[in-house]
Write an enzyme that holds these catalytic residues in place. Structure first.
Site, PDB file in Angstrom:
ATOM      1  N   CYS A 113       0.790  -1.234   0.000  1.00 27.23           N
ATOM      2  CA  CYS A 113       0.000   0.000   0.000  1.00 27.23           C
ATOM      3  C   CYS A 113       0.823   1.285   0.000  1.00 27.23           C
ATOM      4  O   CYS A 113       0.797   2.044  -0.971  1.00 27.23           O
ATOM      5  CB  CYS A 113      -0.930   0.004   1.205  1.00 27.23           C
ATOM      6  SG  CYS A 113      -2.052  -1.395   1.203  1.00 27.23           S
ATOM      7  N   ILE A 114       1.544   1.533   1.093  1.00 28.38           N
ATOM      8  CA  ILE A 114       2.123   2.870   1.296  1.00 28.38           C
ATOM      9  C   ILE A 114       3.151   3.244   0.208  1.00 28.38           C
ATOM     10  O   ILE A 114       3.155   4.380  -0.256  1.00 28.38           O
ATOM     11  CB  ILE A 114       2.736   3.021   2.715  1.00 28.38           C
ATOM     12  CG1 ILE A 114       1.750   2.511   3.776  1.00 28.38           C
ATOM     13  CG2 ILE A 114       3.143   4.447   3.018  1.00 28.38           C
ATOM     14  CD1 ILE A 114       0.452   3.270   3.888  1.00 28.38           C
TER      15      ILE A 114
END
Ligand SMILES: NC(=O)c1ccc[n+]([C@@H]2O[C@H](COP(=O)([O-])OP(=O)(O)OC[C@H]3O[C@@H](n4cnc5c(N)ncnc54)[C@H](O)[C@@H]3O)[C@@H](O)[C@H]2O)c1
Length: 459
Positions: free
Chosen positions: A297-298
């Site tokens: 994600c990040i």
């Protein structure tokens, strides 16, 4: 055909299609059949949550190994036990690669990957392939929800046109009451793997439907497994909400990573600073420095937005700057190892380095985008002889961006390494023992907090 129905969730009376009323009643009575596409880190736990509430769940995946493992009552995600899968199977949980069965479902939830391609642009092939595969089978009154993280506009501009184009019945998206057709919504996944402080059902679920009916249907469905649903006005709002959350994390992690580098030069302990700052009861949320960003994600999601922003002649400077700072962190780790060896009159070239932890964060079995992989490659390039230990990985083979072919090394002879490098602070490690038995420990996570020894270098 329209009927006057009592809305089960707002308790108002308003005209509602038969299909919508039936859907809401099936959710209420747990007889709604839900299909979950993509049985990975997001889809499988979601399937289990619905199963716990006695819904009959069918998982769809193109990975036959996953389908077979579930059929055999087994698991392929460490934090999910075989017993949980077997329990869900008793409630009817089954897995298949046959998309012809989509038509049997009342709702379909899409949880497929959304990575970046080699040019750091959104790779939409998983969403496109999935939607093309389900489109022919979508039927009237069905609810289709996208959960994969993506740029604002995906549901309206990518998913809906493909669903409408590929539908063999010529159905369209229902946008308001009594429209007919199928319903579409976007609802982002907010799971935080390895974080057990919040129960999954206590994480509020944001939902943006195409029209009020789709939102109401999706809120009813998710309301059966989450304690709170948060309806928003459009799918794009929900898509942007997820990106804001992840960009917020990415930018703040970059901020502390940069301040860590400054603190090191000023001989100030950034960890002590953060611990002191977080005693402020308002206006400050702690983020922690580390060896670089990891996970699906990040490091990935913010670039979905910066790519989309270009279409609007807009540069997302915070995202780019945060990316620059975070991408540099594995290089900083390698320089720190070289410096620490240099103080001990050793060259990195030829040194034996044992890396502790290759997962992208503690206590999880996920290697995706892990900074450990970059650090291993950089150390090897500099001539170091690298081994790793990670209780979650017996072997690290080939991934999208790496090909290491390395086996887990036991922790039994730490003294033979010139440097033990802590990249992932798994809870299972006995850090006191590690420090005691190692010649040099380079710690990227403050895992050795509270241990005072001359052989520790915090970086
Ligand atoms: N993992 C997380 O913690 C997390 C958290 C929030 C959001 N997300 C988002 O959720 C989405 C899914 O992530 P994930 O971590 O579960 O990915 P994953 O790689 O663990 O699982 C995806 C699954 O989809 C399957 N798949 C791929 N193409 C398919 C197709 N055409 N048809 C059917 N199945 C297909 C794969 O075989 C795999 O089992 C991504 O968009 C991700 O950004 C993930």
């Amino acid at each position: 055909m329209g009927v006057l129905a009592v809305n089960l969730h707002t308790m108002t009376t308003k005209p509602q299609s038969v299909a919508t009323s039936e859907f809401l009643e099936k959710v209420e009575s747990r007889t709604a059949k839900i299909g979950i596409i993509g049985l990975g880190y997001v889809g499988l736990p979601l399937a289990l949550l619905y199963s716990e509430q006695k819904f009959v769940i069918t998982g769809f995946d193109i990975d036959q190994k996953k389908v077979d493992t579930i059929a055999a009552g087994g698991t392929y995600i460490v934090r999910i036990s075989g017993e949980e899968i077997q329990q869900a199977k008793k409630s009817g949980f089954n897995a298949t690669a046959d998309f012809g069965r989509i038509g049997e479902m009342d709702a379909v939830i899409i949880c497929v990957p959304t990575p970046l391609n080699e040019y750091h642009e959104p790779d939409m092939t998983y969403i496109v392939n999935t939607v093309e595969a389900i489109a022919p089978h979508v039927r009237e009154g069905q609810l289709i929800v996208l959960e994969s993280t993506t740029y604002p506009g995906t549901t309206e501009d990518v998913v809906i046109p493909l669903l409408e184009k590929g539908n063999k019945r010529g159905l369209k998206t229902a946008r308001k009451e009594l429209d007919g057709g199928f319903y579409v919504a976007f609802s982002p996944e907010r799971e935080d793997p390895g974080n057990d402080t919040v129960a999954r059902r206590d994480i509020p679920k944001v939902i943006g439907g195409v029209g009020e009916v789709a939102t109401r249907m999706a809120c009813a469905m998710y309301g059966s497994i989450f304690n709170r649903t948060v309806p928003v006005s459009t799918p794009a709002t929900a898509e942007m909400t997820k990106l804001l959350e992840n960009i917020y994390r990415c930018v703040n992690i970059a901020l502390v990573n940069e301040l860590k580098l400054l603190c090191q030069r000023m001989d100030i302990d950034i960890w002590e600073v953060i611990d002191a700052a977080k005693t402020k009861p308002f206006g400050f949320h702690p983020f922690y420095p580390g060896p670089g960003l990891g996970g699906h994600c990040i490091p990935v999601d913010p670039f979905y937005l910066s790519w989309k922003a270009k279409e609007f002649d807009f540069r997302t400077r915070f995202i780019e700057l945060a990316g620059e700072v975070n991408v540099a962190m594995p290089y900083h780790v390698v320089t720190s190892v070289a410096d620490a060896l240099n103080v001990r009159k050793k060259a990195l070239n030829g040194s034996k380095v044992l890396m502790l932890g290759v997962a992208y964060k503690k206590d999880i079995d996920d290697l995706r985008e892990s900074p450990a992989l970059t650090i291993i490659e950089l150390l090897q390039k500099a001539g170091a002889e690298v081994r790793y230990n990670d209780p979650y990985f017996a072997f690290v083979g080939k991934g999208r961006k790496y090909d290491l072919q390395m086996k887990n090394t036991p922790l039994d002879n730490l003294g033979e390494y010139d440097c033990v490098l802590i990249v992932t602070d798994h809870s299972d490690y006995d850090y006191k023992k590690i420090v005691k038995e190692s010649k040099l420990v380079v710690d990227t996570r403050n895992a050795t907090k509270g241990i005072s020894a001359p052989n520790i270098v915090r970086c």
